[in-house]
Write a protein that holds these residues in place. Structure first.
Motif, PDB file in Angstrom:
ATOM      1  N   GLY A 102      -5.174   9.793   2.744  1.00 22.85           N
ATOM      2  CA  GLY A 102      -6.776   9.644   1.301  1.00 22.85           C
ATOM      3  C   GLY A 102      -6.154   8.494   1.720  1.00 22.85           C
ATOM      4  O   GLY A 102      -6.146   7.415   2.474  1.00 22.85           O
ATOM      5  N   ALA A 103      -7.170   7.819   0.406  1.00 18.59           N
ATOM      6  CA  ALA A 103      -7.515   6.102   0.290  1.00 18.59           C
ATOM      7  C   ALA A 103      -5.933   5.562  -0.057  1.00 18.59           C
ATOM      8  O   ALA A 103      -5.053   5.921  -0.537  1.00 18.59           O
ATOM      9  CB  ALA A 103      -8.169   6.196  -0.980  1.00 18.59           C
ATOM     10  N   ASN A 104      -6.057   3.797   0.223  1.00 19.19           N
ATOM     11  CA  ASN A 104      -5.123   2.973  -0.186  1.00 19.19           C
ATOM     12  C   ASN A 104      -3.823   3.680   0.908  1.00 19.19           C
ATOM     13  O   ASN A 104      -2.943   3.729  -0.179  1.00 19.19           O
ATOM     14  CB  ASN A 104      -4.653   2.924  -1.289  1.00 19.19           C
ATOM     15  N   GLY A 105      -3.460   4.278   1.921  1.00 20.54           N
ATOM     16  CA  GLY A 105      -2.239   4.905   2.358  1.00 20.54           C
ATOM     17  C   GLY A 105      -1.859   6.120   1.913  1.00 20.54           C
ATOM     18  O   GLY A 105      -0.556   6.678   2.030  1.00 20.54           O
ATOM     19  N   LEU A 106      -2.196   6.850   1.125  1.00 23.69           N
ATOM     20  CA  LEU A 106      -1.911   8.060   0.005  1.00 23.69           C
ATOM     21  C   LEU A 106      -2.397   8.774   0.738  1.00 23.69           C
ATOM     22  O   LEU A 106      -3.150   9.193   2.004  1.00 23.69           O
ATOM     23  CB  LEU A 106      -2.927   8.348  -1.088  1.00 23.69           C
ATOM     24  N   VAL A 107      -1.314   9.565   1.285  1.00 26.07           N
ATOM     25  CA  VAL A 107      -0.620  10.969   1.922  1.00 26.07           C
ATOM     26  C   VAL A 107      -0.407  11.772   1.168  1.00 26.07           C
ATOM     27  O   VAL A 107       0.513  12.601   0.627  1.00 26.07           O
ATOM     28  CB  VAL A 107       0.128  10.854   2.882  1.00 26.07           C
ATOM     29  N   LEU A 108      -1.410  13.412   1.748  1.00 27.65           N
ATOM     30  CA  LEU A 108      -1.779  14.401   0.604  1.00 27.65           C
ATOM     31  C   LEU A 108      -1.577  15.390   1.788  1.00 27.65           C
ATOM     32  O   LEU A 108      -1.427  15.392   2.846  1.00 27.65           O
ATOM     33  CB  LEU A 108      -2.982  14.942   0.508  1.00 27.65           C
TER      34      LEU A 108
END
Ligand code: ZN
Ligand code: ZN
Ligand code: ZN
Length: 416
Positions: A141-147
């Motif tokens: 995801g955005a800004n290093g977010l991992v879903l």
């Protein structure tokens, strides 16, 4: 003989259901009594069979292999962190057993494609660096977010859900568990959405919307009146027989309300799974945890929620106890005892949460008092205070004021 067996991965161990053939029942390994009468004795019996009775003859099989793969696969009990879990039995050199129904595969493919189409790279089946969690779909995801998107179409135990969520949290994965069953043990226990149980052929068509039925909330705050911001008073329980019936208490509330119960929610035009995943990957929908119940809020409302309630203390407490649980040998210490065994099997989804109530202010002198149906209360013709009963002349009056007035002339007459 059990020492030579190669058990499933931790992720699978915590996910596996287990069926006891002689009783024809799925065992709940979360419970000391396995969730059945005389279950404690059965567990002792099963444990005594280890090393003595061939795995095929212990009566334990995998119900998912039976239902999904049409195969009878024996299981045996293994211990992890002081608790018993069920592993598939594999012949030496046998491959790990994959359980996925076509509906499960369809969901993974669909969400991976939807994410990619919206600019978020997605991988099917990828492990966290420590190897403890295997993500169905990993979305960058955005800004290093991992879903981690995890469709869960078969029943799981509460303990299993918490353990697997723990693997993800420690791997810095923001998980999205997707349940079809409204009674699934994971509802509210982990960050979740609930969607309808659709056939794989429907899911695979990207233009078919998959409606979100639960898991997303909105923040409501304001006066609990007909014209106020509150859809339904939290102190008057929702009546499914009469969903539009609403009483208002006049107090001020701040609430978390399931999206589908909030005003302005239009059933069919509501949030879809695709839209949700894309917004969560963009950081526009954020998970919260309130009194141990997980849900999602739009970013702006989440910020408001955190402002009003502070950073979630329970969240950090839980993190700490889960870490302790790593070292200790009893994973049940992760959570209060009441949470583990005594938890009633009530439906956890679709609830609203009352965050704060302030009682209504005393009515100001110049405000017209209202009765229960919202009508202004007339004034007593004698004392001028609100009085709801009319006298013989049809004017509002108090019975005591009337009697005093009736007696007054008579009393005056006596004196005169
Ligand atoms: Zn199986
Ligand atoms: Zn109210
Ligand atoms: Zn009066």
């Amino acid at each position: 003989m059990d020492e030579d067996l190669k058990p499933d991965s931790d992720e699978d161990l915590y996910r596996n259901p287990v069926f006891y053939e002689p009783a024809g029942i799925v065992l709940d390994l979360d419970r000391e009594d396995l969730g059945i009468p005389n279950g404690k004795e059965l567990l002792d019996k099963l444990l005594r069979m280890r090393r003595r009775v061939p795995v095929e003859q212990r009566g334990l099989i995998c119900p998912d292999c039976r239902d999904i793969r049409k195969r009878r696969v024996p299981m045996y009990l293994v211990e992890r962190d002081g608790v018993w879990l069920a592993s598939h039995y594999r012949k030496p050199g046998g491959k790990p057993i994959s359980h996925e129904s076509d509906e499960h595969l369809a969901r993974k493919e669909r969400i991976a494609k939807d994410s990619e189409d919206h600019g978020f790279p997605a991988d099917i089946e990828s492990s966290t660096p420590d190897g403890r969690a295997r993500l169905d779909v990993r979305i960058s995801g955005a800004n290093g977010l991992v879903l981690g998107y995890e469709p869960q179409l078969s029943p799981q135990t509460l303990r299993g859900m918490r353990a697997r969520e723990g693997f993800r949290r420690r791997g810095k994965i923001q998980s999205v568990w997707d349940f079809a069953d409204p009674d699934h043990a994971g509802i509210g226990t982990v960050p979740y959405v609930r969607t309808p149980n659709l056939p794989a052929s429907v899911i695979r068509v990207q233009k078919n919307p998959i409606a979100i039925r639960d898991g997303n909330f909105v923040l409501q705050e304001g006066q609990c009146t007909q014209s106020g911001a509150i859809t339904r008073c939290p102190n008057k329980p929702y009546d499914p027989e009469n969903p539009t019936d609403s009483g208002y208490c006049g107090d001020w509330h701040r609430l978390l309300v399931p999206v589908h119960q909030s005003a302005g929610f239009e059933g069919e035009g509501g949030l879809t799974l695709t839209q949700f995943i894309v917004e969560a990957a963009a950081g526009e929908r954020v998970p919260f945890q309130h009194n141990g119940h997980h849900g999602w809020l739009p970013l702006d409302q989440w910020q408001k929620y955190v402002e009003a309630n502070g950073p979630s203390r329970e969240e950090s407490k839980r993190e700490a106890s889960v870490r302790r649980g790593d070292r200790s040998d009893r994973c049940t210490e992760d959570r209060p005892a009441s949470d583990v065994r005594a938890e009633p099997r009530e439906r956890r989804g679709g609830r609203m949460f009352l965050l704060e109530t302030r009682t209504a202010q005393e009515p100001k002198a110049d405000e017209v008092p209202l009765d229960a149906s919202g009508q202004p209360i007339p004034m007593c013709r004698f004392c001028g205070a609100p009085a709801s009963m009319p006298g013989p002349e049809g004017l509002a009056e108090h019975w005591t004021c009337r009697r005093k007035a009736d007696e007054a002339p008579a009393a005056a007459g006596k004196v005169a």
